[in-house]
Design a protein around this motif. Sequence first.
Motif, short mmCIF file in Angstrom:
data_model
loop_
_atom_site.label_atom_id
_atom_site.label_comp_id
_atom_site.label_asym_id
_atom_site.label_seq_id
_atom_site.Cartn_x
_atom_site.Cartn_y
_atom_site.Cartn_z
N GLN A 1 -32.36 25.77 31.91
CA GLN A 1 -33.07 25.06 32.94
C GLN A 1 -33.92 25.82 33.72
OE1 GLN A 1 -29.80 23.40 35.43
NE2 GLN A 1 -29.24 21.80 33.78
N PHE A 2 -33.66 27.05 34.29
CA PHE A 2 -34.65 27.90 34.86
C PHE A 2 -35.61 28.28 33.97
CE2 PHE A 2 -30.80 29.19 37.53
CZ PHE A 2 -31.23 28.71 38.69
N LYS A 3 -35.60 28.59 32.72
CA LYS A 3 -36.76 28.63 31.91
C LYS A 3 -37.70 27.52 31.85
CE LYS A 3 -34.74 32.46 29.17
NZ LYS A 3 -34.14 32.89 27.85
N ASP A 4 -37.13 26.38 31.68
CA ASP A 4 -38.04 25.40 31.67
C ASP A 4 -38.53 24.84 33.01
OD1 ASP A 4 -36.96 24.58 29.11
OD2 ASP A 4 -35.41 23.04 29.87
N LYS A 5 -38.08 25.34 34.32
CA LYS A 5 -38.55 25.02 35.16
C LYS A 5 -39.69 26.18 35.54
CE LYS A 5 -39.43 23.50 39.43
NZ LYS A 5 -39.67 22.26 39.70
N ALA A 6 -39.72 27.31 34.78
CA ALA A 6 -40.79 28.60 35.03
C ALA A 6 -41.79 27.72 34.10
CB ALA A 6 -40.21 29.72 34.37
N GLN A 7 -41.58 27.30 33.21
CA GLN A 7 -42.75 26.85 32.12
C GLN A 7 -43.43 25.84 32.71
OE1 GLN A 7 -43.59 28.45 29.44
NE2 GLN A 7 -45.33 27.07 29.60
N GLU A 8 -42.66 24.96 33.37
CA GLU A 8 -43.37 23.87 34.27
C GLU A 8 -44.16 24.32 35.26
OE1 GLU A 8 -41.72 20.31 37.18
OE2 GLU A 8 -40.48 20.94 35.57
N LEU A 9 -43.63 25.30 36.06
CA LEU A 9 -44.53 25.82 37.05
C LEU A 9 -45.82 26.45 36.35
CD1 LEU A 9 -41.67 27.28 39.44
CD2 LEU A 9 -43.46 25.40 39.60
N VAL B 1 -53.46 32.93 39.38
CA VAL B 1 -52.72 32.04 38.72
C VAL B 1 -51.49 32.78 37.82
CG1 VAL B 1 -52.69 30.23 36.94
CG2 VAL B 1 -54.13 30.02 38.74
N GLN B 2 -52.01 33.74 37.14
CA GLN B 2 -51.28 34.56 36.18
C GLN B 2 -50.30 35.36 37.00
OE1 GLN B 2 -51.74 34.36 32.66
NE2 GLN B 2 -49.62 35.58 32.98
N ASP B 3 -50.64 35.99 38.17
CA ASP B 3 -49.60 36.49 38.92
C ASP B 3 -48.50 35.76 39.43
OD1 ASP B 3 -50.75 39.09 38.91
OD2 ASP B 3 -51.74 38.86 40.67
N ALA B 4 -48.82 34.29 39.89
CA ALA B 4 -47.80 33.49 40.19
C ALA B 4 -46.87 33.06 38.95
CB ALA B 4 -48.47 32.29 40.97
N ALA B 5 -47.43 32.91 37.95
CA ALA B 5 -46.68 32.35 36.71
C ALA B 5 -45.91 33.77 36.29
CB ALA B 5 -47.66 32.17 35.61
N ASP B 6 -46.25 34.95 36.29
CA ASP B 6 -45.76 36.03 36.15
C ASP B 6 -44.35 36.21 36.95
OD1 ASP B 6 -47.23 36.54 33.71
OD2 ASP B 6 -48.42 38.25 34.86
N ASP B 7 -44.59 35.96 38.38
CA ASP B 7 -43.62 36.15 39.18
C ASP B 7 -42.70 35.29 39.05
OD1 ASP B 7 -45.18 38.34 40.42
OD2 ASP B 7 -45.62 37.21 42.14
N THR B 8 -42.91 34.07 38.71
CA THR B 8 -42.06 32.90 38.44
C THR B 8 -41.13 33.15 37.39
OG1 THR B 8 -43.62 31.37 39.46
CG2 THR B 8 -41.74 30.36 38.04
N ARG B 9 -41.66 33.62 36.05
CA ARG B 9 -41.11 34.00 34.93
C ARG B 9 -39.85 35.11 35.19
NH1 ARG B 9 -46.06 33.46 32.39
NH2 ARG B 9 -46.41 31.55 31.56
N GLU B 10 -40.36 36.15 36.01
CA GLU B 10 -39.39 37.24 36.26
C GLU B 10 -38.40 36.72 36.93
OE1 GLU B 10 -41.41 40.36 38.11
OE2 GLU B 10 -42.94 40.51 36.72
N ARG B 11 -38.48 35.87 38.12
CA ARG B 11 -37.38 35.41 38.89
C ARG B 11 -36.36 34.73 38.07
NH1 ARG B 11 -39.65 32.04 43.16
NH2 ARG B 11 -41.84 32.40 42.15
N PHE B 12 -36.97 33.82 37.09
CA PHE B 12 -36.01 33.05 36.42
C PHE B 12 -35.42 33.49 35.12
CE2 PHE B 12 -38.42 29.51 38.79
CZ PHE B 12 -37.13 29.14 39.61
N ASP B 13 -35.96 34.74 34.82
CA ASP B 13 -35.27 35.47 33.68
C ASP B 13 -34.31 36.44 33.93
OD1 ASP B 13 -37.24 34.24 31.78
OD2 ASP B 13 -38.61 35.75 31.62
N ARG B 14 -34.22 36.64 35.10
CA ARG B 14 -32.93 37.43 35.68
C ARG B 14 -31.54 36.90 35.50
NH1 ARG B 14 -35.11 38.77 41.40
NH2 ARG B 14 -37.15 39.44 40.80
#
Length: 71
Positions: free
Chosen positions: A6-14, A58-71
Amino acid sequence: MGIADQFKDKAQELADQAKRKQNEGKDAGRERTQGASGRAPKTSQQGRNKAQQGRDRVQDAADDTRERFDR
């Protein structure tokens, strides 16, 4: 579906949302350039720099989001 999925899906959505916003910004920039009446256009280098800054944000925001949800 697990919580991690679910977190990965949300990260991809963002990330997708960020890309859509980026494309909307490009479209708005084109419209401003085409519709500019009486204003001096920016140099192409200034336009490229501003576009690159937007892509970087945009790339930084996407990377930050992925990092948070990949933990």
